[in-house]
Motif scaffolding. Structure first.
Motif, PDB file in Angstrom:
ATOM      1  N   ILE A 128       0.844  -1.205   0.000  1.00 28.92           N
ATOM      2  CA  ILE A 128       0.000   0.000   0.000  1.00 28.92           C
ATOM      3  C   ILE A 128       0.875   1.249   0.000  1.00 28.92           C
ATOM      4  O   ILE A 128       0.646   2.189  -0.779  1.00 28.92           O
ATOM      5  CB  ILE A 128      -0.935   0.002   1.221  1.00 28.92           C
ATOM      6  N   PHE A 129       1.899   1.277   0.867  1.00 29.98           N
ATOM      7  CA  PHE A 129       2.769   2.449   0.953  1.00 29.98           C
ATOM      8  C   PHE A 129       3.441   2.737  -0.387  1.00 29.98           C
ATOM      9  O   PHE A 129       3.462   3.887  -0.856  1.00 29.98           O
ATOM     10  CB  PHE A 129       3.855   2.236   2.023  1.00 29.98           C
ATOM     11  N   TYR A 130       3.993   1.696  -1.002  1.00 34.19           N
ATOM     12  CA  TYR A 130       4.691   1.890  -2.275  1.00 34.19           C
ATOM     13  C   TYR A 130       3.718   2.248  -3.405  1.00 34.19           C
ATOM     14  O   TYR A 130       4.073   3.025  -4.304  1.00 34.19           O
ATOM     15  CB  TYR A 130       5.504   0.648  -2.642  1.00 34.19           C
ATOM     16  N   THR A 131       2.526   1.703  -3.371  1.00 33.17           N
ATOM     17  CA  THR A 131       1.543   2.032  -4.410  1.00 33.17           C
ATOM     18  C   THR A 131       1.179   3.508  -4.348  1.00 33.17           C
ATOM     19  O   THR A 131       1.142   4.207  -5.377  1.00 33.17           O
ATOM     20  CB  THR A 131       0.269   1.176  -4.251  1.00 33.17           C
ATOM     21  N   LEU A 132       0.922   4.007  -3.143  1.00 39.85           N
ATOM     22  CA  LEU A 132       0.556   5.419  -2.988  1.00 39.85           C
ATOM     23  C   LEU A 132       1.713   6.340  -3.379  1.00 39.85           C
ATOM     24  O   LEU A 132       1.499   7.373  -4.027  1.00 39.85           O
ATOM     25  CB  LEU A 132       0.143   5.685  -1.541  1.00 39.85           C
ATOM     26  N   TYR A 133       2.935   5.948  -3.012  1.00 39.66           N
ATOM     27  CA  TYR A 133       4.091   6.804  -3.293  1.00 39.66           C
ATOM     28  C   TYR A 133       4.542   6.732  -4.750  1.00 39.66           C
ATOM     29  O   TYR A 133       4.778   7.764  -5.388  1.00 39.66           O
ATOM     30  CB  TYR A 133       5.247   6.409  -2.369  1.00 39.66           C
ATOM     31  N   LEU A 134       4.654   5.541  -5.304  1.00 35.15           N
ATOM     32  CA  LEU A 134       5.235   5.395  -6.643  1.00 35.15           C
ATOM     33  C   LEU A 134       4.246   5.659  -7.777  1.00 35.15           C
ATOM     34  O   LEU A 134       4.647   5.717  -8.941  1.00 35.15           O
ATOM     35  CB  LEU A 134       5.836   3.992  -6.796  1.00 35.15           C
ATOM     36  N   THR A 135       2.976   5.807  -7.466  1.00 34.90           N
ATOM     37  CA  THR A 135       1.987   6.131  -8.509  1.00 34.90           C
ATOM     38  C   THR A 135       1.340   7.495  -8.293  1.00 34.90           C
ATOM     39  O   THR A 135       0.785   8.064  -9.227  1.00 34.90           O
ATOM     40  CB  THR A 135       0.853   5.089  -8.564  1.00 34.90           C
ATOM     41  N   GLY A 136       1.379   8.009  -7.053  1.00 38.19           N
ATOM     42  CA  GLY A 136       0.719   9.279  -6.765  1.00 38.19           C
ATOM     43  C   GLY A 136      -0.789   9.171  -6.754  1.00 38.19           C
ATOM     44  O   GLY A 136      -1.499  10.176  -6.818  1.00 38.19           O
ATOM     45  N   MET A 137      -1.298   7.955  -6.649  1.00 39.98           N
ATOM     46  CA  MET A 137      -2.755   7.766  -6.635  1.00 39.98           C
ATOM     47  C   MET A 137      -3.377   8.285  -5.346  1.00 39.98           C
ATOM     48  O   MET A 137      -2.753   8.294  -4.293  1.00 39.98           O
ATOM     49  CB  MET A 137      -3.101   6.270  -6.754  1.00 39.98           C
ATOM     50  N   ARG A 138      -4.626   8.701  -5.465  1.00 41.10           N
ATOM     51  CA  ARG A 138      -5.436   8.943  -4.278  1.00 41.10           C
ATOM     52  C   ARG A 138      -5.805   7.579  -3.692  1.00 41.10           C
ATOM     53  O   ARG A 138      -5.754   6.564  -4.381  1.00 41.10           O
ATOM     54  CB  ARG A 138      -6.705   9.721  -4.648  1.00 41.10           C
ATOM     55  N   VAL A 139      -6.196   7.565  -2.419  1.00 40.09           N
ATOM     56  CA  VAL A 139      -6.525   6.285  -1.776  1.00 40.09           C
ATOM     57  C   VAL A 139      -7.639   5.573  -2.530  1.00 40.09           C
ATOM     58  O   VAL A 139      -7.568   4.363  -2.779  1.00 40.09           O
ATOM     59  CB  VAL A 139      -6.952   6.496  -0.310  1.00 40.09           C
ATOM     60  N   SER A 140      -8.679   6.302  -2.890  1.00 40.62           N
ATOM     61  CA  SER A 140      -9.806   5.682  -3.587  1.00 40.62           C
ATOM     62  C   SER A 140      -9.364   5.064  -4.902  1.00 40.62           C
ATOM     63  O   SER A 140      -9.870   4.017  -5.315  1.00 40.62           O
ATOM     64  CB  SER A 140     -10.911   6.714  -3.843  1.00 40.62           C
ATOM     65  N   GLU A 141      -8.394   5.703  -5.560  1.00 38.67           N
ATOM     66  CA  GLU A 141      -7.880   5.183  -6.831  1.00 38.67           C
ATOM     67  C   GLU A 141      -7.056   3.913  -6.598  1.00 38.67           C
ATOM     68  O   GLU A 141      -7.184   2.934  -7.343  1.00 38.67           O
ATOM     69  CB  GLU A 141      -7.031   6.253  -7.515  1.00 38.67           C
ATOM     70  N   ALA A 142      -6.225   3.938  -5.564  1.00 29.17           N
ATOM     71  CA  ALA A 142      -5.400   2.763  -5.248  1.00 29.17           C
ATOM     72  C   ALA A 142      -6.268   1.567  -4.883  1.00 29.17           C
ATOM     73  O   ALA A 142      -5.955   0.425  -5.249  1.00 29.17           O
ATOM     74  CB  ALA A 142      -4.436   3.083  -4.106  1.00 29.17           C
ATOM     75  N   LEU A 143      -7.358   1.828  -4.173  1.00 31.63           N
ATOM     76  CA  LEU A 143      -8.235   0.738  -3.758  1.00 31.63           C
ATOM     77  C   LEU A 143      -9.075   0.192  -4.913  1.00 31.63           C
ATOM     78  O   LEU A 143      -9.726  -0.838  -4.771  1.00 31.63           O
ATOM     79  CB  LEU A 143      -9.151   1.199  -2.626  1.00 31.63           C
ATOM     80  N   SER A 144      -9.054   0.888  -6.044  1.00 34.98           N
ATOM     81  CA  SER A 144      -9.778   0.390  -7.224  1.00 34.98           C
ATOM     82  C   SER A 144      -8.895  -0.509  -8.093  1.00 34.98           C
ATOM     83  O   SER A 144      -9.365  -1.094  -9.067  1.00 34.98           O
ATOM     84  CB  SER A 144     -10.296   1.565  -8.067  1.00 34.98           C
ATOM     85  N   LEU A 145      -7.616  -0.628  -7.729  1.00 32.34           N
ATOM     86  CA  LEU A 145      -6.710  -1.495  -8.488  1.00 32.34           C
ATOM     87  C   LEU A 145      -7.166  -2.952  -8.415  1.00 32.34           C
ATOM     88  O   LEU A 145      -7.666  -3.412  -7.385  1.00 32.34           O
ATOM     89  CB  LEU A 145      -5.293  -1.401  -7.938  1.00 32.34           C
ATOM     90  N   LYS A 146      -6.954  -3.664  -9.497  1.00 35.09           N
ATOM     91  CA  LYS A 146      -7.318  -5.078  -9.552  1.00 35.09           C
ATOM     92  C   LYS A 146      -6.053  -5.931  -9.697  1.00 35.09           C
ATOM     93  O   LYS A 146      -5.000  -5.446 -10.110  1.00 35.09           O
ATOM     94  CB  LYS A 146      -8.276  -5.325 -10.709  1.00 35.09           C
TER      95      LYS A 146
END
Length: 279
Positions: A128-146
């Protein structure tokens, strides 16, 4: 249901964060307890008396204005949504705009968070930490990843305002996510991030917030920095430090207004103080 409860429900509908709602609730309850009046009976003198009361507490101007804004929000709701007869307008205190960032997450802080999660072998938190940092996604966007997104170089996501944009998935992140998939629970859902037990399905924004605060506490990081949005800030600042143009960073972050991106060209208080100390 009380007026305050109805107002708080409206804030939830507006997708305000849990922390914001709790702060607003405490502010309004404090104000109503202070005045000991019905809202229709509150006048300018009551407002001035309350301002003097909270000023005596020696709060920061930011906290003082948040309290006043909370009460204003409550009054506007009663007037606009409940058709209550309220004429009082609360003015916040004027401040000079500060051209520096506050409570930003540094790369050192980020690494400390990761190391805290590694000490607990929490591969989900690390992912989760790396996804938010390395993509710049908002939380809602990160949680929509499949799960199907993990091996892609770039993906299309629906962000704020239902706008679609391309997000790059660096190899470093893909390797971390593949490692997380080995321990991921609840394989019946296509979404990448799931609850630890699998009983409640997909991960919620509230749980992400709890995870961040948990490891910030373990790492000794200021709780003011322990917010998911700060990973997005770090992403944008890191790109600008690498020489990426502001307009490109705005596109990558999904900012509709480039002035939103300009803030990341500013220095933090710590950076400014370090420069001044070396004059």
């Amino acid at each position: 249901m009380t007026d305050v409860e109805k107002w708080l429900n409206s804030l939830k509908d507006d997708d305000k964060s849990i922390n914001t709602i709790v702060s607003y609730e405490n502010d309004v309850i404090e104000f109503m307890d202070f005045t000991q009046k019905e809202v229709e009976d509150i006048n300018k003198t009551d407002i001035d008396n309350y301002k003097n009361y909270i000023k005596d507490k020696e709060l920061t101007i930011k906290t003082l204005n948040r309290k006043l804004s909370s009460i204003n929000s409550f009054f506007r709701y009663l007037k606009d949504e409940e058709a209550r007869n309220i004429d009082v307008v609360i003015k916040v205190e004027k401040t000079q705009k500060q051209n520096y960032l506050e409570h930003s997450l540094s790369k050192y802080d980020f690494q400390a968070l990761v190391e805290a999660a590694e000490s607990k072998n929490d591969l989900r938190a690390i992912a989760i930490f790396y996804t938010l940092y390395l993509t710049g996604m908002r939380v809602s966007e990160a949680l929509s990843l499949k799960v199907s997104d993990v091996n892609k170089n770039n993906i299309s996501i629906k962000g704020k305002g239902s706008k679609h944009r391309e997000v790059f998935m660096p190899k470093r992140l893909r390797d971390i996510l593949l490692n997380y998939l080995n321990v991921r629970i609840n394989r019946d859902t296509p979404y990448l991030f799931t609850s630890k037990t699998g009983k409640t399905g997909n991960l919620s924004r509230k749980t992400v917030d709890t995870i961040i605060k948990k490891y910030a506490n373990l790492a000794g990081i200021d709780k003011e920095k322990a917010h998911a949005h700060n990973f997005r800030h770090l992403y944008c600042m890191s790109l600008i430090e690498k020489g990426i143009s502001i307009d490109t960073v705005a596109d990558l972050a999904g900012h509709s207004d480039i002035n939103t991106t300009r803030i990341y060209t500013r220095k933090t208080k710590e950076q400014l103080l370090d420069t001044i100390n070396n004059l």
